[in-house]
Design an enzyme around this catalytic site. Sequence first.
Site, PDB file in Angstrom:
ATOM      1  N   TYR A  40       0.797  -1.220   0.000  1.00 54.28           N
ATOM      2  CA  TYR A  40       0.000   0.000   0.000  1.00 54.28           C
ATOM      3  C   TYR A  40       0.834   1.276   0.000  1.00 54.28           C
ATOM      4  O   TYR A  40       0.295   2.352  -0.214  1.00 54.28           O
ATOM      5  CB  TYR A  40      -0.913   0.023   1.233  1.00 54.28           C
ATOM      6  N   HIS A  92      -4.183   6.246  -1.365  1.00 56.11           N
ATOM      7  CA  HIS A  92      -4.772   6.292  -0.025  1.00 56.11           C
ATOM      8  C   HIS A  92      -3.733   6.639   1.041  1.00 56.11           C
ATOM      9  O   HIS A  92      -4.077   6.979   2.159  1.00 56.11           O
ATOM     10  CB  HIS A  92      -5.408   4.932   0.289  1.00 56.11           C
ATOM     11  N   PHE A 142      -4.860  -0.739   9.739  1.00 53.74           N
ATOM     12  CA  PHE A 142      -5.442  -0.377   8.456  1.00 53.74           C
ATOM     13  C   PHE A 142      -6.247   0.906   8.616  1.00 53.74           C
ATOM     14  O   PHE A 142      -6.658   1.285   9.725  1.00 53.74           O
ATOM     15  CB  PHE A 142      -6.278  -1.530   7.894  1.00 53.74           C
ATOM     16  N   ASN A 160      -9.221   1.937   8.186  1.00 53.09           N
ATOM     17  CA  ASN A 160     -10.512   1.956   8.885  1.00 53.09           C
ATOM     18  C   ASN A 160     -10.389   1.649  10.373  1.00 53.09           C
ATOM     19  O   ASN A 160     -11.393   1.559  11.062  1.00 53.09           O
ATOM     20  CB  ASN A 160     -11.506   1.003   8.213  1.00 53.09           C
ATOM     21  N   ASP A 181      -5.820  11.594   2.255  1.00 48.90           N
ATOM     22  CA  ASP A 181      -6.142  11.721   0.837  1.00 48.90           C
ATOM     23  C   ASP A 181      -7.578  12.223   0.694  1.00 48.90           C
ATOM     24  O   ASP A 181      -8.422  11.942   1.534  1.00 48.90           O
ATOM     25  CB  ASP A 181      -5.982  10.368   0.133  1.00 48.90           C
ATOM     26  N   ASN A 204     -12.993   6.463   5.485  1.00 47.89           N
ATOM     27  CA  ASN A 204     -13.033   5.484   6.581  1.00 47.89           C
ATOM     28  C   ASN A 204     -12.047   5.791   7.709  1.00 47.89           C
ATOM     29  O   ASN A 204     -12.328   5.497   8.870  1.00 47.89           O
ATOM     30  CB  ASN A 204     -12.806   4.071   6.049  1.00 47.89           C
TER      31      ASN A 204
END
Length: 193
Positions: free
Chosen positions: A17, A22, A68, A70, A95, A116
């Site tokens: 990631y 994100h 993560f 969320n 973002d 989120n």
Amino acid sequence: MPQIKAIIGLGNPGDNYAATRHNAGAWLVEILARQAGTELRQEKKFLSLYAKVLLDGQELHLLEPTTFMNRSGAAVAALCQFYKIAPDELLVAHDELDIPPGAARYKQGGGHGGHNGLRDIISALGEKGFNRLRIGIGHPGDSRQVTNYVLGRPGKAELEAIGAALNECLATLPLAVSGDWARAMSRLHSFSG
């Protein structure tokens, strides 16, 4: 306006990631740590990578949650509890789909707008009065493509535009951190990379 005591850069953990849209908020915190001559280190009690830096003589906590996106709230809440930081002393960099690449905006308080990470921070803190630094990544044009888009990597021109916006964010941070929101917003919001 209160001074900022902590900057949180939102993203998802891991190499898969690291280069995705994100993670634009995490990029800002990583650059800020590098410019301060330090690196973010794992801090288990904050569920994050963490560093303490000086920006224009003011002490700042830098946080990049290793949960993560969320689940970002637990990391932010742990930092706030440990250092007695009020929500309005936070700046959360993230973002933003509603802003094009090459632009960024400060925002004081507000809802989560479907993000989120912000949703989880609001839930964990029990309030939404924290400050945001919204880093534009643009929108794919179709709401059904949003997940793949934010978890995708920007192209070269897009990455350069985001990089230019991040540089302008960094240039305005001393104003924002000191509580001079009017000047910070005026400068950042008039920039178009």
